[in-house]
Design a protein around this motif. Sequence first.
Motif, mmCIF file in Angstrom:
data_model
loop_
_atom_site.group_PDB
_atom_site.id
_atom_site.type_symbol
_atom_site.label_atom_id
_atom_site.label_comp_id
_atom_site.label_asym_id
_atom_site.label_seq_id
_atom_site.Cartn_x
_atom_site.Cartn_y
_atom_site.Cartn_z
ATOM 1 N N LEU A 229 17.455 77.400 146.650
ATOM 2 C CA LEU A 229 17.425 78.465 145.638
ATOM 3 C C LEU A 229 18.827 79.066 145.503
ATOM 4 C CD1 LEU A 229 15.915 80.286 143.675
ATOM 5 C CD2 LEU A 229 15.348 81.788 145.603
ATOM 6 N N HIS A 230 19.374 78.990 144.295
ATOM 7 C CA HIS A 230 20.718 79.500 143.999
ATOM 8 C C HIS A 230 20.593 80.555 142.913
ATOM 9 C CE1 HIS A 230 25.202 78.853 143.441
ATOM 10 N NE2 HIS A 230 24.883 79.557 142.362
ATOM 11 N N GLN B 170 25.455 87.710 139.727
ATOM 12 C CA GLN B 170 24.031 88.034 139.715
ATOM 13 C C GLN B 170 23.791 89.538 139.837
ATOM 14 O OE1 GLN B 170 25.680 86.623 142.157
ATOM 15 N NE2 GLN B 170 24.993 87.327 144.156
ATOM 16 N N ILE B 171 24.826 90.290 140.183
ATOM 17 C CA ILE B 171 24.731 91.750 140.233
ATOM 18 C C ILE B 171 25.516 92.360 139.076
ATOM 19 C CG2 ILE B 171 25.146 93.820 141.623
ATOM 20 C CD1 ILE B 171 25.048 92.019 144.107
ATOM 21 N N ALA B 172 26.748 91.905 138.894
ATOM 22 C CA ALA B 172 27.620 92.504 137.883
ATOM 23 C C ALA B 172 27.217 92.151 136.465
ATOM 24 C CB ALA B 172 29.067 92.069 138.131
ATOM 25 N N LEU C 207 42.024 81.886 146.747
ATOM 26 C CA LEU C 207 40.833 81.135 147.145
ATOM 27 C C LEU C 207 39.614 81.819 146.557
ATOM 28 C CD1 LEU C 207 40.094 79.965 150.789
ATOM 29 C CD2 LEU C 207 38.341 81.100 149.431
ATOM 30 N N GLU C 208 38.758 81.059 145.863
ATOM 31 C CA GLU C 208 37.543 81.665 145.327
ATOM 32 C C GLU C 208 36.367 81.387 146.257
ATOM 33 O OE1 GLU C 208 34.693 82.252 141.438
ATOM 34 O OE2 GLU C 208 36.431 80.932 141.275
ATOM 35 N N LEU C 209 35.694 82.461 146.634
ATOM 36 C CA LEU C 209 34.512 82.393 147.478
ATOM 37 C C LEU C 209 33.264 82.481 146.612
ATOM 38 C CD1 LEU C 209 33.306 82.577 150.442
ATOM 39 C CD2 LEU C 209 33.382 85.068 150.113
ATOM 40 N N ASP C 210 32.307 81.594 146.859
ATOM 41 C CA ASP C 210 31.030 81.681 146.155
ATOM 42 C C ASP C 210 30.201 82.809 146.761
ATOM 43 O OD1 ASP C 210 28.665 80.775 144.595
ATOM 44 O OD2 ASP C 210 27.901 80.319 146.598
ATOM 45 N N VAL C 211 29.770 83.746 145.933
ATOM 46 C CA VAL C 211 28.978 84.860 146.446
ATOM 47 C C VAL C 211 27.607 84.920 145.768
ATOM 48 C CG1 VAL C 211 30.877 86.275 147.278
ATOM 49 C CG2 VAL C 211 30.237 86.417 144.872
ATOM 50 N N SER C 212 27.121 83.753 145.364
ATOM 51 C CA SER C 212 25.751 83.679 144.877
ATOM 52 C C SER C 212 24.792 83.973 146.030
ATOM 53 C CB SER C 212 25.464 82.297 144.295
ATOM 54 O OG SER C 212 25.593 81.311 145.307
ATOM 55 N N TRP C 213 23.566 84.294 145.658
ATOM 56 C CA TRP C 213 22.542 84.591 146.672
ATOM 57 C C TRP C 213 21.695 83.353 146.899
ATOM 58 C CZ3 TRP C 213 17.208 87.065 146.029
ATOM 59 C CH2 TRP C 213 16.728 87.521 147.271
ATOM 60 N N ARG C 214 21.574 82.942 148.148
ATOM 61 C CA ARG C 214 20.785 81.761 148.498
ATOM 62 C C ARG C 214 19.796 82.135 149.603
ATOM 63 N NH1 ARG C 214 25.540 77.116 148.902
ATOM 64 N NH2 ARG C 214 26.664 77.704 146.985
ATOM 65 N N ARG D 212 27.356 79.347 138.854
ATOM 66 C CA ARG D 212 27.778 78.120 139.551
ATOM 67 C C ARG D 212 29.295 78.063 139.514
ATOM 68 N NH1 ARG D 212 23.258 75.543 142.018
ATOM 69 N NH2 ARG D 212 21.455 76.173 140.778
ATOM 70 N N ARG D 213 29.876 78.558 140.579
ATOM 71 C CA ARG D 213 31.333 78.635 140.623
ATOM 72 C C ARG D 213 31.852 77.841 141.812
ATOM 73 N NH1 ARG D 213 33.361 83.317 137.290
ATOM 74 N NH2 ARG D 213 35.215 83.294 138.611
ATOM 75 N N SER D 214 32.365 78.496 142.816
ATOM 76 C CA SER D 214 33.022 77.823 143.934
ATOM 77 C C SER D 214 32.023 77.147 144.868
ATOM 78 C CB SER D 214 33.836 78.857 144.721
ATOM 79 O OG SER D 214 34.295 78.319 145.939
ATOM 80 N N PRO D 215 32.400 76.013 145.485
ATOM 81 C CA PRO D 215 31.563 75.414 146.533
ATOM 82 C C PRO D 215 31.761 76.062 147.901
ATOM 83 C CG PRO D 215 33.461 74.016 146.138
ATOM 84 C CD PRO D 215 33.544 75.145 145.127
ATOM 85 N N VAL D 216 32.679 77.014 148.001
ATOM 86 C CA VAL D 216 32.998 77.654 149.286
ATOM 87 C C VAL D 216 32.068 78.848 149.467
ATOM 88 C CG1 VAL D 216 34.806 78.742 150.660
ATOM 89 C CG2 VAL D 216 35.390 76.903 149.055
#
Length: 395
Positions: free
Chosen positions: A152-153, A191-193, A140-147, A157-161
């Motif tokens: 604001l994303h 956004q970090i790596a 399962l891929e978890l989205d770990v973008s910062w919102r 743009r990867r997982s919707p989860v």
Amino acid sequence: MQHRTRLDVATEEHDPPFAIVDLDAFDSNAADLVRRAGGRPIRVASKSVRVRALLERVLAQPGFAGVMCYSLAEALWLSSVDLCEDLLVAYPTVDQAALHELAKDDKARARITIVVDSTAHLDLVAAVLGADHPELRVCLELDVSWRPVPGLHVGPRRSPVHTAREARALAEAIVRRPGFRLVGVMAYEGQIAGLGDQPPGRPVRGAALRWMQRRSAAELVERRSAAVSAVRRVAELEFVNGGGTGSLEVTAADPSVTELAAGSGLIGPTLFDGYRGFRPRPAVLFALPVVRRPKRHVATLFSGGYIASGTATSDRQPTPYLPVGLKLLPLEGAGEVQTPVVGRAADALRLGDRVWLRHAKAGELAERFTHYHVVRGDVVQRTVPTYRGEGHSFG
């Protein structure tokens, strides 16, 4: 012996254009990744290497375990040549031929895990293979973008989860479906790596990136831990993967993560020059020959337009490396059949001399060359095929 002289001597029997691997730099980079990982195993990101011999070399070193593939077809091939028994396909697949091959290959199904981020992926697999298909390992891929605020994303743009609730809901949907076994969670904080926190010549941008990354990392530890806990209440996980070359220390500090991922740090491309905490050595270079001397301070090289993917900006172009003091022309750049370089160092170049360059990204140079010459000191120890040299191009 000077660096450029050493490379020229090692490769004097080979006509450029060609690419080399500096084995001392490659091994040094591998050791530094292990140091930075702080005891967490590193899954090697194959898209940043794309050379089977180099993947084999790094997997034989302590601290590395498993491969993060970029396509199912690639994972099937790596399984067929017994490169590794733990292959995670980090991007969802809609490759019907590859899915059929996976379904009929018992050995590959035991080794390969495919990523999903919605029930639509499960539906597609079932539609291709039939509802009674053999059991497939899924992550399962978890989205770990910062919102930080609505709308604001910050991040890929990867997982919707995105939340723990969404992760648990998808996990429950997976375990209810026959033919799927949930074994892992992946959470890549691009956004970090993937963004250097000290971009050369851009101090204001660097300060803004460091501000964003500190806050994103703090938010992520809490949210990723909650999501992983929620998924673990549904399924017994074998791994939780996170991070990348640029965030190994940050991700290793997250107690919910069991393994890290890295690949670009082995190669040391120019996009990874902009980090404060580490600096990979340039391990893969390419040489172009001088074919024209149009004027003073200018030498024109043959070919060289090896532009990296991503934003269509100047940092995606190759960078002249040796001799020191050369740069590209802003109005011409690196071209399909010629690449002018300018600087006082050009005055010492003669027709046929080599200019050594670095690529902006780690693995994409392997799509341009069928082989890499492996250099140790001032000797080419051997020549190894890239994926393309073995007849494969997976992206």
